[in-house]
Scaffold this motif. Structure first.
Motif, PDB file in Angstrom:
ATOM      1  N   VAL A   4     -11.605  81.542  23.420  1.00 53.67           N
ATOM      2  CA  VAL A   4     -12.410  80.385  23.026  1.00 53.67           C
ATOM      3  C   VAL A   4     -13.128  80.585  21.707  1.00 53.67           C
ATOM      4  CG1 VAL A   4     -12.761  79.554  25.373  1.00 53.67           C
ATOM      5  CG2 VAL A   4     -14.337  81.242  24.433  1.00 53.67           C
ATOM      6  N   THR A   5     -13.230  81.823  21.232  1.00 50.10           N
ATOM      7  CA  THR A   5     -13.934  82.074  19.970  1.00 50.10           C
ATOM      8  C   THR A   5     -12.988  82.083  18.769  1.00 50.10           C
ATOM      9  OG1 THR A   5     -13.691  84.492  20.156  1.00 50.10           O
ATOM     10  CG2 THR A   5     -15.621  83.480  21.210  1.00 50.10           C
ATOM     11  N   THR A   6     -11.686  81.913  19.006  1.00 48.07           N
ATOM     12  CA  THR A   6     -10.728  82.014  17.915  1.00 48.07           C
ATOM     13  C   THR A   6     -10.894  80.880  16.910  1.00 48.07           C
ATOM     14  OG1 THR A   6      -8.388  82.278  17.390  1.00 48.07           O
ATOM     15  CG2 THR A   6      -8.927  80.654  19.044  1.00 48.07           C
ATOM     16  N   THR A   7     -10.611  81.175  15.668  1.00 49.33           N
ATOM     17  CA  THR A   7     -10.644  80.148  14.617  1.00 49.33           C
ATOM     18  C   THR A   7      -9.242  79.827  14.131  1.00 49.33           C
ATOM     19  OG1 THR A   7     -10.953  81.874  12.937  1.00 49.33           O
ATOM     20  CG2 THR A   7     -12.941  80.833  13.829  1.00 49.33           C
ATOM     21  N   GLU A   8      -8.252  80.499  14.709  1.00 49.78           N
ATOM     22  CA  GLU A   8      -6.880  80.248  14.287  1.00 49.78           C
ATOM     23  C   GLU A   8      -6.341  78.973  14.930  1.00 49.78           C
ATOM     24  OE1 GLU A   8      -3.992  82.746  17.122  1.00 49.78           O
ATOM     25  OE2 GLU A   8      -5.556  83.976  16.209  1.00 49.78           O
ATOM     26  N   ASP A   9      -5.221  78.510  14.401  1.00 50.84           N
ATOM     27  CA  ASP A   9      -4.568  77.314  14.907  1.00 50.84           C
ATOM     28  C   ASP A   9      -3.936  77.624  16.261  1.00 50.84           C
ATOM     29  OD1 ASP A   9      -3.540  74.778  15.022  1.00 50.84           O
ATOM     30  OD2 ASP A   9      -1.760  75.259  13.849  1.00 50.84           O
ATOM     31  N   VAL A  10      -4.377  76.946  17.331  1.00 49.30           N
ATOM     32  CA  VAL A  10      -3.840  77.204  18.665  1.00 49.30           C
ATOM     33  C   VAL A  10      -2.632  76.306  18.885  1.00 49.30           C
ATOM     34  CG1 VAL A  10      -6.019  78.020  19.620  1.00 49.30           C
ATOM     35  CG2 VAL A  10      -5.503  75.598  19.703  1.00 49.30           C
ATOM     36  N   GLN A  11      -1.506  76.940  19.229  1.00 52.55           N
ATOM     37  CA  GLN A  11      -0.253  76.215  19.384  1.00 52.55           C
ATOM     38  C   GLN A  11       0.506  76.734  20.597  1.00 52.55           C
ATOM     39  OE1 GLN A  11       0.658  73.605  17.741  1.00 52.55           O
ATOM     40  NE2 GLN A  11      -0.848  73.650  16.070  1.00 52.55           N
TER      41      GLN A  11
ATOM     42  N   PRO B  91      -0.980  64.331  18.293  1.00 53.39           N
ATOM     43  CA  PRO B  91      -2.409  64.538  18.567  1.00 53.39           C
ATOM     44  C   PRO B  91      -2.636  65.777  19.435  1.00 53.39           C
ATOM     45  CG  PRO B  91      -1.758  62.255  18.959  1.00 53.39           C
ATOM     46  CD  PRO B  91      -0.499  63.020  18.768  1.00 53.39           C
ATOM     47  N   GLN B  92      -3.780  66.434  19.258  1.00 52.23           N
ATOM     48  CA  GLN B  92      -4.092  67.651  20.002  1.00 52.23           C
ATOM     49  C   GLN B  92      -5.581  67.730  20.265  1.00 52.23           C
ATOM     50  OE1 GLN B  92      -3.037  71.328  18.024  1.00 52.23           O
ATOM     51  NE2 GLN B  92      -3.475  72.593  19.813  1.00 52.23           N
ATOM     52  N   ASN B  93      -5.963  68.000  21.533  1.00 52.71           N
ATOM     53  CA  ASN B  93      -7.362  68.214  21.897  1.00 52.71           C
ATOM     54  C   ASN B  93      -7.622  69.713  21.785  1.00 52.71           C
ATOM     55  OD1 ASN B  93      -9.864  68.545  23.213  1.00 52.71           O
ATOM     56  ND2 ASN B  93      -9.520  66.707  24.434  1.00 52.71           N
ATOM     57  N   ILE B  94      -8.025  70.154  20.619  1.00 50.24           N
ATOM     58  CA  ILE B  94      -8.123  71.587  20.324  1.00 50.24           C
ATOM     59  C   ILE B  94      -9.141  72.310  21.214  1.00 50.24           C
ATOM     60  CG2 ILE B  94      -8.726  73.278  18.543  1.00 50.24           C
ATOM     61  CD1 ILE B  94      -7.379  71.436  16.516  1.00 50.24           C
ATOM     62  N   PRO B  95     -10.352  71.773  21.440  1.00 46.09           N
ATOM     63  CA  PRO B  95     -11.297  72.501  22.301  1.00 46.09           C
ATOM     64  C   PRO B  95     -10.747  72.791  23.698  1.00 46.09           C
ATOM     65  CG  PRO B  95     -12.446  70.802  21.078  1.00 46.09           C
ATOM     66  CD  PRO B  95     -10.979  70.580  20.844  1.00 46.09           C
ATOM     67  N   ILE B  96     -10.054  71.840  24.310  1.00 44.92           N
ATOM     68  CA  ILE B  96      -9.483  72.081  25.639  1.00 44.92           C
ATOM     69  C   ILE B  96      -8.375  73.119  25.559  1.00 44.92           C
ATOM     70  CG2 ILE B  96      -8.079  71.033  27.466  1.00 44.92           C
ATOM     71  CD1 ILE B  96      -9.787  68.594  27.313  1.00 44.92           C
ATOM     72  N   ASP B  97      -7.540  73.060  24.517  1.00 51.39           N
ATOM     73  CA  ASP B  97      -6.479  74.054  24.359  1.00 51.39           C
ATOM     74  C   ASP B  97      -7.063  75.444  24.139  1.00 51.39           C
ATOM     75  OD1 ASP B  97      -4.469  72.214  24.724  1.00 51.39           O
ATOM     76  OD2 ASP B  97      -4.192  71.834  22.590  1.00 51.39           O
ATOM     77  N   GLN B  98      -8.184  75.545  23.417  1.00 51.35           N
ATOM     78  CA  GLN B  98      -8.815  76.849  23.194  1.00 51.35           C
ATOM     79  C   GLN B  98      -9.323  77.445  24.508  1.00 51.35           C
ATOM     80  OE1 GLN B  98     -11.710  75.610  20.249  1.00 51.35           O
ATOM     81  NE2 GLN B  98     -10.640  76.720  18.626  1.00 51.35           N
ATOM     82  N   GLN B  99      -9.769  76.592  25.418  1.00 54.07           N
ATOM     83  CA  GLN B  99     -10.296  77.065  26.697  1.00 54.07           C
ATOM     84  C   GLN B  99      -9.189  77.398  27.698  1.00 54.07           C
ATOM     85  OE1 GLN B  99     -13.257  74.370  28.334  1.00 54.07           O
ATOM     86  NE2 GLN B  99     -14.014  73.898  26.300  1.00 54.07           N
TER      87      GLN B  99
ATOM     88  N   GLN C 191       1.514  80.724  38.270  1.00 53.55           N
ATOM     89  CA  GLN C 191       0.897  80.098  37.104  1.00 53.55           C
ATOM     90  C   GLN C 191      -0.424  80.779  36.801  1.00 53.55           C
ATOM     91  OE1 GLN C 191       1.145  75.849  37.031  1.00 53.55           O
ATOM     92  NE2 GLN C 191      -0.285  75.612  35.335  1.00 53.55           N
ATOM     93  N   THR C 192      -0.745  80.852  35.502  1.00 56.46           N
ATOM     94  CA  THR C 192      -1.935  81.553  35.025  1.00 56.46           C
ATOM     95  C   THR C 192      -2.967  80.552  34.511  1.00 56.46           C
ATOM     96  OG1 THR C 192      -0.572  83.458  34.435  1.00 56.46           O
ATOM     97  CG2 THR C 192      -2.772  83.347  33.466  1.00 56.46           C
ATOM     98  N   TYR C 193      -4.245  80.825  34.831  1.00 57.08           N
ATOM     99  CA  TYR C 193      -5.344  79.935  34.457  1.00 57.08           C
ATOM    100  C   TYR C 193      -6.470  80.760  33.831  1.00 57.08           C
ATOM    101  CZ  TYR C 193      -3.020  76.720  37.704  1.00 57.08           C
ATOM    102  OH  TYR C 193      -2.099  75.940  38.357  1.00 57.08           O
ATOM    103  N   ASN C 194      -7.302  80.083  33.048  1.00 51.92           N
ATOM    104  CA  ASN C 194      -8.449  80.715  32.399  1.00 51.92           C
ATOM    105  C   ASN C 194      -9.729  80.032  32.864  1.00 51.92           C
ATOM    106  OD1 ASN C 194      -6.092  80.270  30.118  1.00 51.92           O
ATOM    107  ND2 ASN C 194      -6.771  82.388  30.306  1.00 51.92           N
ATOM    108  N   PHE C 195     -10.799  80.837  33.045  1.00 48.90           N
ATOM    109  CA  PHE C 195     -12.035  80.305  33.611  1.00 48.90           C
ATOM    110  C   PHE C 195     -13.251  80.764  32.810  1.00 48.90           C
ATOM    111  CE2 PHE C 195      -8.957  80.484  37.034  1.00 48.90           C
ATOM    112  CZ  PHE C 195      -9.064  79.213  37.571  1.00 48.90           C
ATOM    113  N   GLU C 196     -14.224  79.836  32.694  1.00 54.49           N
ATOM    114  CA  GLU C 196     -15.496  80.083  32.028  1.00 54.49           C
ATOM    115  C   GLU C 196     -16.626  79.640  32.950  1.00 54.49           C
ATOM    116  OE1 GLU C 196     -15.665  78.374  28.109  1.00 54.49           O
ATOM    117  OE2 GLU C 196     -13.498  78.484  27.903  1.00 54.49           O
ATOM    118  N   PRO C 197     -17.899  79.940  32.596  1.00 54.81           N
ATOM    119  CA  PRO C 197     -19.015  79.515  33.438  1.00 54.81           C
ATOM    120  C   PRO C 197     -18.996  78.007  33.689  1.00 54.81           C
ATOM    121  CG  PRO C 197     -19.770  81.111  31.839  1.00 54.81           C
ATOM    122  CD  PRO C 197     -18.351  80.800  31.470  1.00 54.81           C
ATOM    123  N   GLY C 198     -19.218  77.624  34.958  1.00 57.22           N
ATOM    124  CA  GLY C 198     -19.194  76.222  35.333  1.00 57.22           C
ATOM    125  C   GLY C 198     -17.850  75.741  35.830  1.00 57.22           C
TER     126      GLY C 198
END
Length: 457
Positions: free
Chosen positions: A75-82, A95-103, A375-382
């Motif tokens: 989530v801290t990356t500044t590179e282009d997420v693809q 179109p791309q929702n970058i914040p959701i893709d970063q998470q 399938q693999t998932y990523n999790f953050e607080p909340g």
């Protein structure tokens, strides 16, 4: 000279035919392949040379990949997420929702070990509709937003100092974990025995189905309190709660007056609709009303924050279920911490679904649903996770700080099965026939659950 040349050519051809894979009809089943000593050569993965007793690899299936399949970004990356992993995938040109893709890096660019399809097991409270009231708010998760979570539902509730979640009851049990602040709870059971307690951060409460109760934030801190509520029914809806003021507003005042044996005028100022959450004066103490029937025999609150966690090589774990919190007969919990680089070991729960809630840090989980589905998932607080009973999974810390989360179950006692312990207590020859690993490797398997394992030494 010609004889020598012919001999060399024949030798080369013979060697090539021996190296070729045998025909399918000639391949013995894996269980019939006898273990033979194998010399291990030094490799880039760290294997050292030496004699091992690993079984000969089976030719019936290809060997597993050595690709570590780590996350492509965080989530801290500044590179282009693809959606690209190695040579697989391609860029998004729409179109791309970058914040959701970063998470969610492992959804956008999944590991090559992922396969098949699993219903969504992740829901962030941030996407839940929030019910705003004077004095606080509440947002919920149930099957409407996470259809796979049929056995439990959750509510995140916030009360300002003094604010009251009005007197009410539910058709299901209510279990709670206090996230911040202190909440005063009150209750009266079916035998007229009452209970009052202040419940602080990391502590629990539990009310059986149909038992009336209230919640009020104290002024121990200026912010009041916030807590997680769990209901052992995925169809639960917080809006279906039985509220005192809602009931009274739908009764003729004459009936109310006769019930309490006083006059209608005594009820002139009762609310004409439900209050739900409303401001109040912080409670002065936690003293119960004098009760001729006495107090409830088992407390509705439990000092979970005072339970000493068990230390493992990669973190800690502590459990509360009906063996320690006796009244909590429908909900059990494990609070887990995982240090950077460590993981909640590979395991599954034999009979009950796991409803997870992430409190701190960054986690990664691969869920195995059998029949080649993972399938693999990523999790953050909340974030909420939901793993159906018997699905294999783990949780690794992919951040630089401690990962802390709750595993919650609709059951009276916590249970899990450890993959490492299972294999350690299975006859070694049987394990070798399946996995083609050495006696030395099997000898290092731990016969006791490790729960949270640290990085390899």
């Amino acid at each position: 000279m010609n004889k020598l040349l012919s001999f060399v050519i024949c030798a080369v051809l013979f060697a090539g035919s021996c190296a070729a894979a045998p025909a399918a009809s000639s391949i013995p089943p894996a269980s019939s392949i006898a273990p033979t000593p194998t010399v291990l050569e030094s490799t880039s993965s760290g294997t050292t040379s030496g004699t091992s007793t690993a079984a000969t690899p089976s030719f019936t299936v290809p060997l597993a990949s050595d690709d570590p399949n780590q996350i492509e970004w965080n989530v801290t990356t500044t590179e282009d997420v693809q959606p690209i992993r190695g040579s697989l995938g391609a860029t998004i040109i729409g179109p791309q929702n970058i914040p959701i893709d970063q998470q969610n890096p492992d959804i956008l660019a999944p590991p090559t070990t992922d396969a098949g399809s699993i219903p969504n097991i992740k829901w962030p409270f941030s996407l839940s509709h929030n019910r705003l009231q004077t004095g606080g708010w509440a947002r919920q998760e149930n099957v409407d937003v996470l259809p796979i979570a049929t056995s439990m539902a959750g509510v995140d509730m916030r009360l300002e100092a003094g604010a009251i979640r009005e007197l009410h009851w539910h058709s299901t049990a209510e279990w709670a974990y206090v996230i911040k602040g202190t909440t005063q709870i009150t209750s009266v059971d079916q035998n007229g025995r009452n209970f009052v307690a202040n419940v602080g951060p990391g502590d629990l409460w539990y009310f059986p189905p149909g038992i009336p109760h209230s919640l009020q934030a104290t002024n121990d801190t200026a912010d009041g309190s916030e807590f997680l509520l769990i209901f052992p029914d995925g169809n639960f809806n917080e809006d279906d709660t039985f509220l005192l003021t809602d009931w009274m507003a739908h009764l003729p005042k004459e009936v109310i007056a006769r019930n309490f044996q006083d006059s209608i005028s005594d009820w002139d100022d009762i609310p004409g609709q439900q209050l739900y959450i409303f401001p109040g004066t912080p409670p002065a103490n936690a003293d119960p009303v004098p009760d001729p029937q006495g107090q409830v025999p088992e407390p509705f609150a439990f000092n979970f924050s005072q339970v000493q966690p068990v230390q493992y090589s990669g973190g800690t774990a502590k459990i509360a279920d009906s063996t320690t919190f006796k009244v909590s007969t429908q909900v059990a919990v494990a609070e887990i911490t995982v240090e950077p680089g460590a993981m909640r070991e590979l395991h599954w729960h034999p009979t009950q679904d796991e409803w997870g809630f992430y409190l701190e840090g960054a986690g990664r989980m691969t869920v195995f649903a059998s029949s080649g589905n993972a399938q693999t998932y990523n999790f953050e607080p909340g974030d909420i996770s939901f793993v159906p009973a018997t699905f294999g999974h783990y949780v690794e810390n992919i951040g630089n700080t401690t990962l802390r989360f709750l595993e919650i179950f609709n059951t009276d006692q916590f249970q899990d099965v450890s993959l490492a312990q299972w294999l350690a207590l299975t006859p070694p020859a049987l394990v070798k026939a399946h996995l083609q690993i050495s006696d030395d490797t099997i000898a290092h398997f731990n016969k006791t659950k490790q729960v949270v394992v640290g990085p390899a030494q």
